[in-house]
Design an enzyme around this catalytic site. Structure first.
Site, PDB file in Angstrom:
ATOM      1  N   ASN A   7    -102.825  30.421 -11.647  1.00 11.26           N
ATOM      2  CA  ASN A   7    -102.746  30.649 -10.205  1.00 11.26           C
ATOM      3  C   ASN A   7    -101.273  30.923  -9.909  1.00 11.26           C
ATOM      4  OD1 ASN A   7    -102.776  30.574  -7.451  1.00 11.26           O
ATOM      5  ND2 ASN A   7    -103.788  28.576  -7.281  1.00 11.26           N
ATOM      6  N   ARG A  90    -106.426  33.702 -10.527  1.00 10.14           N
ATOM      7  CA  ARG A  90    -106.855  33.615  -9.136  1.00 10.14           C
ATOM      8  C   ARG A  90    -106.167  34.749  -8.376  1.00 10.14           C
ATOM      9  NH1 ARG A  90    -105.666  28.864  -4.807  1.00 10.14           N
ATOM     10  NH2 ARG A  90    -107.033  29.688  -3.219  1.00 10.14           N
ATOM     11  N   HIS A 179    -110.441  30.910   0.686  1.00  9.47           N
ATOM     12  CA  HIS A 179    -110.884  29.661   0.031  1.00  9.47           C
ATOM     13  C   HIS A 179    -112.255  29.854  -0.631  1.00  9.47           C
ATOM     14  CE1 HIS A 179    -108.509  27.214   3.282  1.00  9.47           C
ATOM     15  NE2 HIS A 179    -107.729  27.505   2.251  1.00  9.47           N
ATOM     16  N   HIS A 205    -113.824  22.689   4.161  1.00 11.04           N
ATOM     17  CA  HIS A 205    -112.669  22.571   3.256  1.00 11.04           C
ATOM     18  C   HIS A 205    -111.452  22.240   4.110  1.00 11.04           C
ATOM     19  CE1 HIS A 205    -110.104  24.142  -0.218  1.00 11.04           C
ATOM     20  NE2 HIS A 205    -109.247  24.107   0.795  1.00 11.04           N
ATOM     21  N   LEU A 206    -110.950  21.019   3.947  1.00 12.09           N
ATOM     22  CA  LEU A 206    -109.809  20.586   4.764  1.00 12.09           C
ATOM     23  C   LEU A 206    -108.638  20.222   3.863  1.00 12.09           C
ATOM     24  CD1 LEU A 206    -111.763  18.174   7.183  1.00 12.09           C
ATOM     25  CD2 LEU A 206    -111.218  20.588   7.563  1.00 12.09           C
ATOM     26  N   GLY A 207    -107.713  21.162   3.701  1.00 11.90           N
ATOM     27  CA  GLY A 207    -106.487  20.895   2.946  1.00 11.90           C
ATOM     28  C   GLY A 207    -105.326  21.214   3.868  1.00 11.90           C
ATOM     29  N   ASN A 208    -104.250  21.798   3.323  1.00 14.33           N
ATOM     30  CA  ASN A 208    -103.215  22.292   4.236  1.00 14.33           C
ATOM     31  C   ASN A 208    -103.771  23.456   5.034  1.00 14.33           C
ATOM     32  OD1 ASN A 208    -100.975  20.573   3.910  1.00 14.33           O
ATOM     33  ND2 ASN A 208    -100.754  21.361   1.834  1.00 14.33           N
ATOM     34  N   ARG A 238    -100.975  25.787  11.085  1.00 13.08           N
ATOM     35  CA  ARG A 238    -101.563  26.967  11.752  1.00 13.08           C
ATOM     36  C   ARG A 238    -102.477  26.537  12.898  1.00 13.08           C
ATOM     37  NH1 ARG A 238    -104.134  29.273   6.353  1.00 13.08           N
ATOM     38  NH2 ARG A 238    -102.531  28.428   4.998  1.00 13.08           N
ATOM     39  N   ASP A 279     -98.346  16.596   7.529  1.00 13.73           N
ATOM     40  CA  ASP A 279     -99.111  15.817   6.554  1.00 13.73           C
ATOM     41  C   ASP A 279     -99.994  14.808   7.289  1.00 13.73           C
ATOM     42  OD1 ASP A 279     -98.713  15.032   3.319  1.00 13.73           O
ATOM     43  OD2 ASP A 279     -99.646  13.534   4.613  1.00 13.73           O
ATOM     44  N   LEU A 280    -101.289  14.871   6.994  1.00 20.04           N
ATOM     45  CA  LEU A 280    -102.229  14.062   7.767  1.00 20.04           C
ATOM     46  C   LEU A 280    -102.019  12.559   7.621  1.00 20.04           C
ATOM     47  CD1 LEU A 280    -104.776  14.643   9.588  1.00 20.04           C
ATOM     48  CD2 LEU A 280    -106.023  13.665   7.693  1.00 20.04           C
ATOM     49  N   GLY A 327    -108.067  18.099  -0.004  1.00 17.17           N
ATOM     50  CA  GLY A 327    -107.222  16.916   0.196  1.00 17.17           C
ATOM     51  C   GLY A 327    -107.645  16.017   1.348  1.00 17.17           C
ATOM     52  N   GLY A 329    -110.538  16.420   3.347  1.00 16.91           N
ATOM     53  CA  GLY A 329    -111.991  16.196   3.314  1.00 16.91           C
ATOM     54  C   GLY A 329    -112.384  15.134   2.301  1.00 16.91           C
ATOM     55  N   GLU A 381    -110.995  24.395  -8.015  1.00 21.18           N
ATOM     56  CA  GLU A 381    -110.936  25.863  -8.058  1.00 21.18           C
ATOM     57  C   GLU A 381    -110.670  26.360  -9.480  1.00 21.18           C
ATOM     58  OE1 GLU A 381    -108.306  25.165  -4.854  1.00 21.18           O
ATOM     59  OE2 GLU A 381    -109.129  26.809  -3.676  1.00 21.18           O
TER      60      GLU A 381
HETATM   61  P1  ADP Z   1    -103.697  22.580  -0.283  1.00 20.69           P
HETATM   62  O1  ADP Z   1    -104.384  23.344   0.801  1.00 20.69           O
HETATM   63  O2  ADP Z   1    -102.231  22.767  -0.302  1.00 20.69           O
HETATM   64  O3  ADP Z   1    -104.379  22.671  -1.648  1.00 20.69           O
HETATM   65  P2  ADP Z   1    -104.704  19.838  -0.318  1.00 20.69           P
HETATM   66  O4  ADP Z   1    -106.134  20.173  -0.513  1.00 20.69           O
HETATM   67  O5  ADP Z   1    -103.985  19.172  -1.433  1.00 20.69           O
HETATM   68  O6  ADP Z   1    -103.865  21.063   0.207  1.00 20.69           O
HETATM   69  O7  ADP Z   1    -104.628  18.869   0.987  1.00 20.69           O
HETATM   70  C1  ADP Z   1    -103.423  18.450   1.524  1.00 20.69           C
HETATM   71  C2  ADP Z   1    -103.709  17.562   2.730  1.00 20.69           C
HETATM   72  O8  ADP Z   1    -104.478  16.427   2.305  1.00 20.69           O
HETATM   73  C3  ADP Z   1    -102.445  16.999   3.400  1.00 20.69           C
HETATM   74  O9  ADP Z   1    -102.519  17.165   4.803  1.00 20.69           O
HETATM   75  C4  ADP Z   1    -102.523  15.509   3.061  1.00 20.69           C
HETATM   76  O10 ADP Z   1    -101.961  14.738   4.086  1.00 20.69           O
HETATM   77  C5  ADP Z   1    -104.017  15.286   2.987  1.00 20.69           C
HETATM   78  N1  ADP Z   1    -104.309  14.056   2.241  1.00 20.69           N
HETATM   79  C6  ADP Z   1    -104.139  13.815   0.928  1.00 20.69           C
HETATM   80  N2  ADP Z   1    -104.481  12.516   0.642  1.00 20.69           N
HETATM   81  C7  ADP Z   1    -104.857  11.941   1.819  1.00 20.69           C
HETATM   82  C8  ADP Z   1    -105.314  10.641   2.214  1.00 20.69           C
HETATM   83  N3  ADP Z   1    -105.436   9.668   1.330  1.00 20.69           N
HETATM   84  N4  ADP Z   1    -105.619  10.432   3.502  1.00 20.69           N
HETATM   85  C9  ADP Z   1    -105.496  11.410   4.409  1.00 20.69           C
HETATM   86  N5  ADP Z   1    -105.078  12.663   4.117  1.00 20.69           N
HETATM   87  C10 ADP Z   1    -104.756  12.920   2.844  1.00 20.69           C
END
Ligand code: ADP
Length: 395
Positions: A7, A90, A179, A205-208, A238, A279-280, A327, A329, A381
């Site tokens: 990637n 990727r 995604h 899908h909940l990441g950044n 965003r 960062d959540l 991350g 989710g 992925e």
């Molecule tokens: P990317 O889209 O960069 O691959 P990830 O899927 O790694 O991102 O997700 C990153 C997000 O996950 C960040 O907002 C982080 O705060 C959140 N995160 C990771 N671990 C936890 C946790 N234990 N509790 C709450 N949020 C978390």
């Protein structure tokens, strides 16, 4: 058979070496800060971890260092580059060109390059990764897996914007979705878990970056990201959906240019814009300590997800399961709880105890009586790319 998944980003290369079909990770790691003097290489095998700091002027140097590690006497796992039979890359944007995974040849490379204008930040570094890997692994088959391909099944009525059709037909302006590798992997896992290939699913899908997909018969039929990566949900930096009137107002009232507005909406908005933090984990902590701004941001974030659940349930005409991944989710009990709150009309009933259990496994967190199942499925992925490479080789 050994498959190397690459990637390649603008300043990083993530990699994983798999033994397939066993799905065993033999080595994995990350090359970071490419182009800088203080570049970093992190490399892991089942027995060793190696971290190196060195100047990594370009992707070729970075990937060659990875190959040296893969073959080194101290931490190596192969003795010869030709042991790697396939390389899976990727590629973020496949436009309307790439409906499926393809073997890389000159024609595929030319077509990936022709999509640079649709994904100027992503496709050029993906392309560099391909060219460098071709040079280093001249005898391996190289495969491109696209983040947009899974969404090519979204029907025209859902992927076309209501602007003059010439913009779609002559300039390719339409919804593509992203995604897709994650949504594909997670929806397949959900179907296996439910033993129901016809399951009506909503994958969250909940990441950044954040996105949702409505999945029917294993296919994507609608998706929240669109032409670019800023439609739909509220994300780390965003805004997601926003009244376009705001954009024109910002341009006129504050004399902002297109780039400035784009930066505002994609780099300085979302959770960062609302709370000062992207960062959540930090936001959750603040909310728990009574910070009203953080509480509002979480309310807004989960309200938006609920709205999309409503929309996609209508589109699917039913709902068997919602699936949380990535991350946030996979890890945020709070976000999952808030999304599932007051959703009994949709047959969603969360089991608070099951929701609180931390695990890396697939798990069901709805109550026994919940009509709609709530699942948490860790995404992978890289494994999806390796699986697609293996399936390609069987053809
Ligand atoms: P990317 O889209 O960069 O691959 P990830 O899927 O790694 O991102 O997700 C990153 C997000 O996950 C960040 O907002 C982080 O705060 C959140 N995160 C990771 N671990 C936890 C946790 N234990 N509790 C709450 N949020 C978390």
């Amino acid at each position: 058979m050994k498959v190397l998944v690459i990637n390649s980003g603008s300043s990083s290369i993530k990699f994983q070496l798999f033994k397939m079909p066993e799905q065993e990770v033999i080595a994995s790691g990350l090359v970071e800060k490419i182009g800088l003097k203080n570049g970093e290489i992190h490399y892991n095998t089942q027995k060793k971890s190696v971290n190196i700091e060195m100047e990594i002027p370009d992707h070729a140097v970075g990937l060659r260092e990875v190959v040296n590690l893969l073959m080194s006497s101290a931490s190596g796992v192969i003795s010869n580059v030709d042991e790697i039979e396939m390389i899976g890359h990727r590629v973020v944007h496949g436009g309307k060109e790439f409906l499926n995974t393809v073997e890389i040849n000159q024609d595929a490379i030319d077509r990936i390059k022709s999509l640079f204008n649709l994904a100027p930040l992503h496709n050029p570094p993906n392309h560099v990764g391909i060219v460098v890997a071709q040079d280093i692994f001249p005898n391996a088959r190289q495969i491109a897996v696209f983040d947009t391909s899974f969404h090519q099944t979204i029907p025209e009525k859902a992927h076309t914007f209501a602007i003059p059709l010439k913009f779609r037909d002559e300039h390719d302006i339409r919804l593509y979705g992203f995604h897709g590798i994650s949504h594909h992997y997670v929806s397949q896992k959900a179907i296996e878990y439910l033993h129901n290939p016809k399951a009506k699913l909503i994958v969250i899908h909940l990441g950044n970056g954040c996105s949702m997909t409505a999945v029917k018969d294993g296919k994507s039929i609608d998706h929240s990201l669109g032409f670019g990566p800023n439609q739909g949900l509220i994300m780390g930096t965003r805004s997601g959906d926003i009244d376009q009137g705001v954009i024109f107002y910002l341009m006129e009232k504050f004399n902002m240019g297109a780039q400035e507005v784009s930066d505002l909406l994609t780099k300085k908005s979302g959770m960062l814009g609302l709370t000062g933090d992207s960062d959540l984990r930090g936001i959750e902590e603040r909310a728990n300590n009574g910070d009203e701004t953080a509480q509002l941001a979480l309310e807004m974030n989960t309200y938006r997800i609920k709205k999309y659940i409503g929309t996609y349930t209508a589109v699917l005409n039913g709902l068997d399961a919602i699936v949380f991944t990535a991350g946030i989710g996979e890890n945020s009990e709070l976000i999952r709880a808030k999304v599932c709150e007051d959703m009994s009309y949709f047959g969603i009933e969360l089991d608070a105890n099951k929701n609180s259990i931390r695990s890396k496994e697939i798990r069901e967190i709805s109550t026994e009586y919940s009509r709609t199942k709530v699942l948490v499925i860790p995404t992978n992925e890289e494994l999806q790319i390796a699986k697609e490479c293996f399936a390609f080789q069987q053809k």
